[in-house]
Design a protein around this motif. Structure first.
Motif, mmCIF file in Angstrom:
data_model
loop_
_atom_site.group_PDB
_atom_site.id
_atom_site.type_symbol
_atom_site.label_atom_id
_atom_site.label_comp_id
_atom_site.label_asym_id
_atom_site.label_seq_id
_atom_site.Cartn_x
_atom_site.Cartn_y
_atom_site.Cartn_z
ATOM 1 N N PHE A 111 0.809 -1.061 -0.078
ATOM 2 C CA PHE A 111 0.046 0.103 0.038
ATOM 3 C C PHE A 111 0.905 0.962 0.003
ATOM 4 C CE2 PHE A 111 -3.002 -3.011 1.296
ATOM 5 C CZ PHE A 111 -4.650 -2.323 1.200
ATOM 6 N N GLU A 112 0.515 2.256 -0.634
ATOM 7 C CA GLU A 112 1.214 3.563 -0.723
ATOM 8 C C GLU A 112 0.624 4.585 -0.199
ATOM 9 O OE1 GLU A 112 3.572 4.439 -4.050
ATOM 10 O OE2 GLU A 112 3.741 2.218 -4.712
ATOM 11 N N THR A 113 1.245 5.119 0.614
ATOM 12 C CA THR A 113 0.789 6.473 1.363
ATOM 13 C C THR A 113 0.486 7.685 0.390
ATOM 14 O OG1 THR A 113 2.069 5.880 3.330
ATOM 15 C CG2 THR A 113 1.078 8.343 3.082
ATOM 16 N N TYR A 114 -0.799 8.082 0.343
ATOM 17 C CA TYR A 114 -1.268 9.394 -0.520
ATOM 18 C C TYR A 114 -1.816 10.443 0.060
ATOM 19 C CZ TYR A 114 -6.140 7.881 -0.428
ATOM 20 O OH TYR A 114 -7.669 7.551 0.047
ATOM 21 N N GLY A 115 -2.111 10.229 1.385
ATOM 22 C CA GLY A 115 -2.425 11.482 2.170
ATOM 23 C C GLY A 115 -2.579 11.288 3.778
ATOM 24 N N ARG A 116 -3.183 12.361 4.510
ATOM 25 C CA ARG A 116 -3.332 12.530 5.922
ATOM 26 C C ARG A 116 -4.371 13.236 6.376
ATOM 27 N NH1 ARG A 116 0.797 11.829 10.101
ATOM 28 N NH2 ARG A 116 -0.054 13.027 11.967
ATOM 29 N N LYS A 117 -5.233 12.497 7.488
ATOM 30 C CA LYS A 117 -6.334 13.348 8.001
ATOM 31 C C LYS A 117 -5.864 13.484 9.412
ATOM 32 C CE LYS A 117 -10.028 11.284 5.331
ATOM 33 N NZ LYS A 117 -11.124 10.343 5.664
ATOM 34 N N ASP A 118 -5.735 14.823 9.664
ATOM 35 C CA ASP A 118 -5.405 15.053 11.128
ATOM 36 C C ASP A 118 -6.809 15.713 11.813
ATOM 37 O OD1 ASP A 118 -2.650 14.679 11.109
ATOM 38 O OD2 ASP A 118 -2.596 16.543 9.610
ATOM 39 N N GLY A 119 -6.864 15.715 13.217
ATOM 40 C CA GLY A 119 -7.954 16.011 13.974
ATOM 41 C C GLY A 119 -9.055 15.152 14.058
ATOM 42 N N ILE A 120 -9.151 13.947 13.750
ATOM 43 C CA ILE A 120 -10.127 13.182 13.629
ATOM 44 C C ILE A 120 -10.464 12.652 14.988
ATOM 45 C CG2 ILE A 120 -10.786 10.909 12.812
ATOM 46 C CD1 ILE A 120 -10.244 12.644 10.605
ATOM 47 N N GLN A 121 -11.792 13.143 15.363
ATOM 48 C CA GLN A 121 -12.068 12.857 16.700
ATOM 49 C C GLN A 121 -13.184 11.343 16.747
ATOM 50 O OE1 GLN A 121 -13.631 16.168 18.651
ATOM 51 N NE2 GLN A 121 -14.035 15.153 20.600
ATOM 52 N N LEU A 122 -12.533 10.602 17.530
ATOM 53 C CA LEU A 122 -13.256 9.436 17.840
ATOM 54 C C LEU A 122 -14.585 9.456 18.712
ATOM 55 C CD1 LEU A 122 -9.995 7.052 18.302
ATOM 56 C CD2 LEU A 122 -11.378 8.001 16.296
ATOM 57 N N GLU A 123 -15.242 8.452 18.663
ATOM 58 C CA GLU A 123 -16.565 8.470 19.417
ATOM 59 C C GLU A 123 -16.347 8.841 21.088
ATOM 60 O OE1 GLU A 123 -20.223 5.621 18.987
ATOM 61 O OE2 GLU A 123 -18.752 4.707 20.141
ATOM 62 N N ASP A 124 -15.049 8.318 21.451
ATOM 63 C CA ASP A 124 -14.943 8.717 22.879
ATOM 64 C C ASP A 124 -14.103 10.150 23.321
ATOM 65 O OD1 ASP A 124 -12.551 8.186 22.052
ATOM 66 O OD2 ASP A 124 -11.645 6.632 23.611
ATOM 67 N N GLY A 125 -13.925 10.742 22.058
ATOM 68 C CA GLY A 125 -13.387 12.194 22.267
ATOM 69 C C GLY A 125 -11.820 12.231 22.021
ATOM 70 N N THR A 126 -11.459 11.067 21.782
ATOM 71 C CA THR A 126 -9.988 10.967 21.370
ATOM 72 C C THR A 126 -9.546 11.662 19.965
ATOM 73 O OG1 THR A 126 -9.539 9.013 22.894
ATOM 74 C CG2 THR A 126 -7.925 9.565 21.067
#
Length: 163
Positions: A137-152
């Motif tokens: 698999f090749e890296t093509y991007g990044r998502k920052d600041g994803i909030q999980l259901e528990d707030g993490t």
């Protein structure tokens, strides 16, 4: 390691699959899921669209589920792409279970007409990142600041595998 059998997942596999996934969720740190899933909720996820989704289980000779892998359409992806999720029983990673699952998943994805597979891996999941990298698999991007259901809050690394 004993013989590993890969087969398409069925409703008969849901109890063991839910138990395996819930153990991973309870430990935390590798999946975006933070709340345990019932068998019914897992069935809704894994078997929602049989024309576009498929899942495989890895079992030992005794019928114990050692891992599972799933692909399906995912919001935000083009129709020629599918999302993947891979889960291996705690303490059984690094033994080739994920490799055998991916061989079955690749073949199924091609048969279903997908042209590439997308993986979103938590940036703090070193094992998951290594697994998908080892499958080419090749890296093509990044998502920052994803909030999980528990707030993490986490970041996710986006990787793709071209079929």
């Amino acid at each position: 390691m004993s013989h590993v059998i890969i087969q398409q997942g069925t409703s008969a596999d849901l109890r063991q699959t839910a138990d395996l996934l819930n153990d991973i969720i309870e430990i935390g740190g590798t999946t975006a899921l933070t709340t345990p899933l019932s068998r019914e909720a897992l069935a809704d996820w894994l078997m929602a669209d049989p024309d576009r989704a498929i899942w495989h289980v890895a079992m030992n000779d005794a019928g114990d589920v050692l891992g599972f892998q799933w692909i399906d359409r995912f919001a935000g992806l083009p129709p020629e792409a599918c999302e993947i999720g891979t889960f291996v029983k705690t303490g059984r990673t690094g033994l080739g279970i994920g490799s055998k699952l991916f061989d079955a998943t690749k073949a199924a994805a091609r048969t279903m007409g997908y042209r590439w597979i997308n993986a979103e891996i938590r940036a703090d999941n070193a094992g998951g990142l290594a697994y998908y990298q080892s499958r080419s698999f090749e890296t093509y991007g990044r998502k920052d600041g994803i909030q999980l259901e528990d707030g993490t809050e986490v970041s996710k690394i986006l990787k793709r595998y071209d079929l």
